[in-house]
Design a protein around this motif. Sequence first.
Motif, PDB file in Angstrom:
ATOM      1  N   TYR A 311       0.858  -1.184   0.000  1.00 43.14           N
ATOM      2  CA  TYR A 311       0.000   0.000   0.000  1.00 43.14           C
ATOM      3  C   TYR A 311       0.895   1.236   0.000  1.00 43.14           C
ATOM      4  CZ  TYR A 311      -3.391  -3.453   1.701  1.00 43.14           C
ATOM      5  OH  TYR A 311      -4.172  -4.565   1.849  1.00 43.14           O
ATOM      6  N   PHE A 312       0.503   2.242  -0.742  1.00 45.83           N
ATOM      7  CA  PHE A 312       1.322   3.457  -0.792  1.00 45.83           C
ATOM      8  C   PHE A 312       0.428   4.692  -0.828  1.00 45.83           C
ATOM      9  CE2 PHE A 312       0.611   2.187  -5.205  1.00 45.83           C
ATOM     10  CZ  PHE A 312       0.231   3.378  -5.817  1.00 45.83           C
ATOM     11  N   ILE A 313       0.963   5.773  -0.276  1.00 42.12           N
ATOM     12  CA  ILE A 313       0.323   7.100  -0.317  1.00 42.12           C
ATOM     13  C   ILE A 313       1.412   8.108  -0.645  1.00 42.12           C
ATOM     14  CG2 ILE A 313      -0.968   8.854   0.945  1.00 42.12           C
ATOM     15  CD1 ILE A 313      -2.065   6.685   2.741  1.00 42.12           C
ATOM     16  N   GLY A 314       1.208   8.907  -1.683  1.00 39.38           N
ATOM     17  CA  GLY A 314       2.157   9.939  -2.068  1.00 39.38           C
ATOM     18  C   GLY A 314       1.430  11.236  -2.381  1.00 39.38           C
ATOM     19  N   TRP A 315       2.036  12.356  -2.008  1.00 35.12           N
ATOM     20  CA  TRP A 315       1.416  13.667  -2.171  1.00 35.12           C
ATOM     21  C   TRP A 315       2.191  14.510  -3.178  1.00 35.12           C
ATOM     22  CZ3 TRP A 315      -3.003  15.118   0.642  1.00 35.12           C
ATOM     23  CH2 TRP A 315      -3.393  14.215   1.648  1.00 35.12           C
ATOM     24  N   LYS A 316       1.468  15.317  -3.935  1.00 36.41           N
ATOM     25  CA  LYS A 316       2.116  16.296  -4.795  1.00 36.41           C
ATOM     26  C   LYS A 316       2.536  17.480  -3.933  1.00 36.41           C
ATOM     27  CE  LYS A 316       1.673  18.748  -9.174  1.00 36.41           C
ATOM     28  NZ  LYS A 316       0.843  18.966 -10.389  1.00 36.41           N
ATOM     29  N   PRO A 317       3.755  17.969  -4.074  1.00 31.85           N
ATOM     30  CA  PRO A 317       4.259  19.015  -3.175  1.00 31.85           C
ATOM     31  C   PRO A 317       3.408  20.282  -3.208  1.00 31.85           C
ATOM     32  CG  PRO A 317       6.045  18.048  -4.462  1.00 31.85           C
ATOM     33  CD  PRO A 317       4.779  17.516  -5.039  1.00 31.85           C
ATOM     34  N   ASP A 318       3.347  20.935  -2.052  1.00 34.64           N
ATOM     35  CA  ASP A 318       2.636  22.216  -1.920  1.00 34.64           C
ATOM     36  C   ASP A 318       3.233  22.967  -0.732  1.00 34.64           C
ATOM     37  OD1 ASP A 318       0.211  23.899  -2.770  1.00 34.64           O
ATOM     38  OD2 ASP A 318      -0.134  23.654  -0.613  1.00 34.64           O
ATOM     39  N   LYS A 319       3.171  24.284  -0.784  1.00 33.48           N
ATOM     40  CA  LYS A 319       3.755  25.113   0.283  1.00 33.48           C
ATOM     41  C   LYS A 319       3.060  24.911   1.625  1.00 33.48           C
ATOM     42  CE  LYS A 319       5.319  28.783  -2.850  1.00 33.48           C
ATOM     43  NZ  LYS A 319       5.199  30.228  -3.193  1.00 33.48           N
ATOM     44  N   SER A 320       1.796  24.492   1.576  1.00 33.94           N
ATOM     45  CA  SER A 320       1.049  24.331   2.829  1.00 33.94           C
ATOM     46  C   SER A 320       1.409  23.061   3.586  1.00 33.94           C
ATOM     47  CB  SER A 320      -0.451  24.323   2.527  1.00 33.94           C
ATOM     48  OG  SER A 320      -0.791  23.204   1.712  1.00 33.94           O
ATOM     49  N   GLN A 321       2.152  22.163   2.965  1.00 36.17           N
ATOM     50  CA  GLN A 321       2.494  20.897   3.610  1.00 36.17           C
ATOM     51  C   GLN A 321       3.576  21.098   4.661  1.00 36.17           C
ATOM     52  OE1 GLN A 321       3.647  18.465   0.304  1.00 36.17           O
ATOM     53  NE2 GLN A 321       1.547  18.100  -0.372  1.00 36.17           N
ATOM     54  N   PRO A 322       3.558  20.303   5.724  1.00 37.89           N
ATOM     55  CA  PRO A 322       4.606  20.424   6.755  1.00 37.89           C
ATOM     56  C   PRO A 322       5.970  20.119   6.171  1.00 37.89           C
ATOM     57  CG  PRO A 322       3.294  18.430   7.074  1.00 37.89           C
ATOM     58  CD  PRO A 322       2.590  19.233   6.024  1.00 37.89           C
ATOM     59  N   ALA A 323       6.949  20.923   6.575  1.00 35.57           N
ATOM     60  CA  ALA A 323       8.320  20.755   6.082  1.00 35.57           C
ATOM     61  C   ALA A 323       9.245  20.414   7.237  1.00 35.57           C
ATOM     62  CB  ALA A 323       8.792  22.027   5.390  1.00 35.57           C
ATOM     63  N   ALA A 324      10.429  19.952   6.896  1.00 34.20           N
ATOM     64  CA  ALA A 324      11.419  19.624   7.915  1.00 34.20           C
ATOM     65  C   ALA A 324      11.863  20.890   8.654  1.00 34.20           C
ATOM     66  CB  ALA A 324      12.619  18.942   7.270  1.00 34.20           C
ATOM     67  N   ALA A 325      12.214  20.749   9.932  1.00 28.98           N
ATOM     68  CA  ALA A 325      12.682  21.894  10.721  1.00 28.98           C
ATOM     69  C   ALA A 325      13.991  22.430  10.159  1.00 28.98           C
ATOM     70  CB  ALA A 325      12.860  21.482  12.181  1.00 28.98           C
ATOM     71  N   MET A 326      14.235  23.705  10.405  1.00 27.13           N
ATOM     72  CA  MET A 326      15.455  24.334   9.908  1.00 27.13           C
ATOM     73  C   MET A 326      16.681  23.699  10.554  1.00 27.13           C
ATOM     74  SD  MET A 326      14.397  28.366   9.811  1.00 27.13           S
ATOM     75  CE  MET A 326      16.060  28.773   9.257  1.00 27.13           C
ATOM     76  N   ARG A 327      17.756  23.678   9.797  1.00 26.66           N
ATOM     77  CA  ARG A 327      18.984  23.094  10.297  1.00 26.66           C
ATOM     78  C   ARG A 327      19.482  23.884  11.507  1.00 26.66           C
ATOM     79  NH1 ARG A 327      22.798  19.671   8.191  1.00 26.66           N
ATOM     80  NH2 ARG A 327      24.924  19.895   8.960  1.00 26.66           N
ATOM     81  N   GLY A 328      19.828  23.153  12.567  1.00 30.02           N
ATOM     82  CA  GLY A 328      20.315  23.784  13.784  1.00 30.02           C
ATOM     83  C   GLY A 328      19.242  24.161  14.772  1.00 30.02           C
ATOM     84  N   SER A 329      17.957  23.861  14.456  1.00 32.39           N
ATOM     85  CA  SER A 329      16.869  24.234  15.356  1.00 32.39           C
ATOM     86  C   SER A 329      16.582  23.169  16.412  1.00 32.39           C
ATOM     87  CB  SER A 329      15.594  24.493  14.546  1.00 32.39           C
ATOM     88  OG  SER A 329      15.206  23.313  13.853  1.00 32.39           O
ATOM     89  N   GLY A 330      17.270  22.049  16.348  1.00 26.69           N
ATOM     90  CA  GLY A 330      17.037  20.991  17.323  1.00 26.69           C
ATOM     91  C   GLY A 330      17.496  21.378  18.717  1.00 26.69           C
ATOM     92  N   GLN A 331      16.796  20.910  19.730  1.00 30.80           N
ATOM     93  CA  GLN A 331      17.108  21.225  21.122  1.00 30.80           C
ATOM     94  C   GLN A 331      17.722  20.046  21.870  1.00 30.80           C
ATOM     95  OE1 GLN A 331      13.462  22.614  22.821  1.00 30.80           O
ATOM     96  NE2 GLN A 331      13.384  24.464  21.562  1.00 30.80           N
ATOM     97  N   VAL A 332      17.732  18.869  21.250  1.00 33.44           N
ATOM     98  CA  VAL A 332      18.293  17.680  21.865  1.00 33.44           C
ATOM     99  C   VAL A 332      19.247  17.034  20.868  1.00 33.44           C
ATOM    100  CG1 VAL A 332      17.810  15.426  22.890  1.00 33.44           C
ATOM    101  CG2 VAL A 332      16.216  17.313  23.246  1.00 33.44           C
TER     102      VAL A 332
END
Length: 378
Positions: A311-332
Motif C-alpha cells: 500500500y502506498f500514499i504519495g502527495w504532490k508538493p505544496d507550500k502548505s504541507q509540513p516541512a522539515a525543521a530548519m537546520r540547527g533548530s534541534g534542542q536535543v
Amino acid sequence: MSVHLGRVTSLSSQTWCRVAQARSSWKLWRSQFNSGLSCRGMAGQSDSPMNVFDRKAKRIQKNRTALMEDYRVYEYLKEEIGYRVADRICDVKRKFGVAVDLGCGRGHVSKHIYSDMVGTLYQCDMADRVLMQSELSPEVPTHRVIADEEYFPFKDNSLDMVVSSLSLHWVNDLPGCFRQVHNALKDDGVFIGSMFGGDTLFELRVSLQLAETEKEGGFAPHISPFTDVRDLGNLLTRSGYTMLTIDTDELVVNYPSMYELMQDLKGMGENNCSWNRKPLLHRDTAAAAAAIYKDMHGNEDGVPATFQIMYFIGWKPDKSQPAAAMRGSGQVSLKDIDQLDKLTKDFHDAKDRYDKDRLDEIAEQLQDRTKPNTDNKK
C-alpha cells in the motif's frame, strides 16, 4: 524426485539443489526487471519504456471474465484489498473535489466512497466489458471512462485524488504512469494505491519451475515479475511525490490444490500476459507441479497461496504541507539518545513548572480584575 499417482514420495538432495537454483534464477530475473524499472525512471529514459507485458492480451483476459456467469465468485481478493484501500482514503480527513479510480475493475474501491470523501468520481479501466459491470458509489456522481493506465487521459492540475487498487502491476511504463498521475494532480493532491509485491505466489512459482526443469529440461516464467517495496519507493520519489507512506501486508489463502488456485487466478483476470510466456502447460508438468506444491507447502487445509500487498500514499508538493525543521533548530542532540528516559522526565518536569507558573499568572490577572477600584470611588 519420484512422482506416483500425483504425489511426491520424497525430495532428494538433488531436488533441493534445483529449488535453490530456481529461486536464484527467479531472483536474478526479478533483479533485472527491477533494474529496468529504475533505469526507465531516470530522466531522459521515458521515451523507451521496458516492454514486458502484452497489454492487448491483458485486456482480452479481463474482458473474458465478464462473460462468466459466476465472475463474482472470483472477486474475493480484490474486494478485500479494495475495502482496505478505501479505508485509507477515510483516514485522510479531507473531502476531495475530483477523484479518479484508475484500473477500477468492478468498482472494488468506488463502492466504498461516500459524499463526505469525494465530490465527483471517474472510474477508468481499459477493459470495457469489465468497466460496464463496475459497481458505482452509492452517494457520489460517478462517470465511467475507458482508459489505459499507461495513457492517463486527464489534464494537468485537474484532479484532487487518484486511487488505484491491484492494477498497476501489469503496467509496462510504471514510472511514466506515476509521472502522468503526478502531473494531473493539483498541488497538495494525493495518490493512494495498492500493488502486488515481489513475494506474491512464490509457492506456485517455485513449484512450476521445479516441475518444468524436471520434465522439460528448463522453465519459462509462468508468474509475472512484481515490484518490491524499495523500488516502489524509489519510483514514487523520482516521480516527484513527497510525504510517502508505504506498508506491506500478506494474505494467505488456502486452496484444495494447485488447480483450484490457477482456476481462480484465471477468473480474476490475472493470467500471465508476459511477452515471453509459454502458450501452454503440459499435463504431466502440471501434475508434477501440483505434487511438488502439495509436498513442499501443503497443510491440513490444502495448499496455501501467499499474496503480498504493498500500500502506498504519495502527495504532490505544496507550500502548505509540513516541512522539515530548519537546520540547527534541534534542542536535543542524538548523542544523548541513551539518556532518553532522563530527557523525557526533564521535559515533563519543565512542562509542569511552566503550567504552574502560567496558572499563577492567570490567577493574579483575575485578582487584579476583581479588585475594587478605590480611585473611582474617591
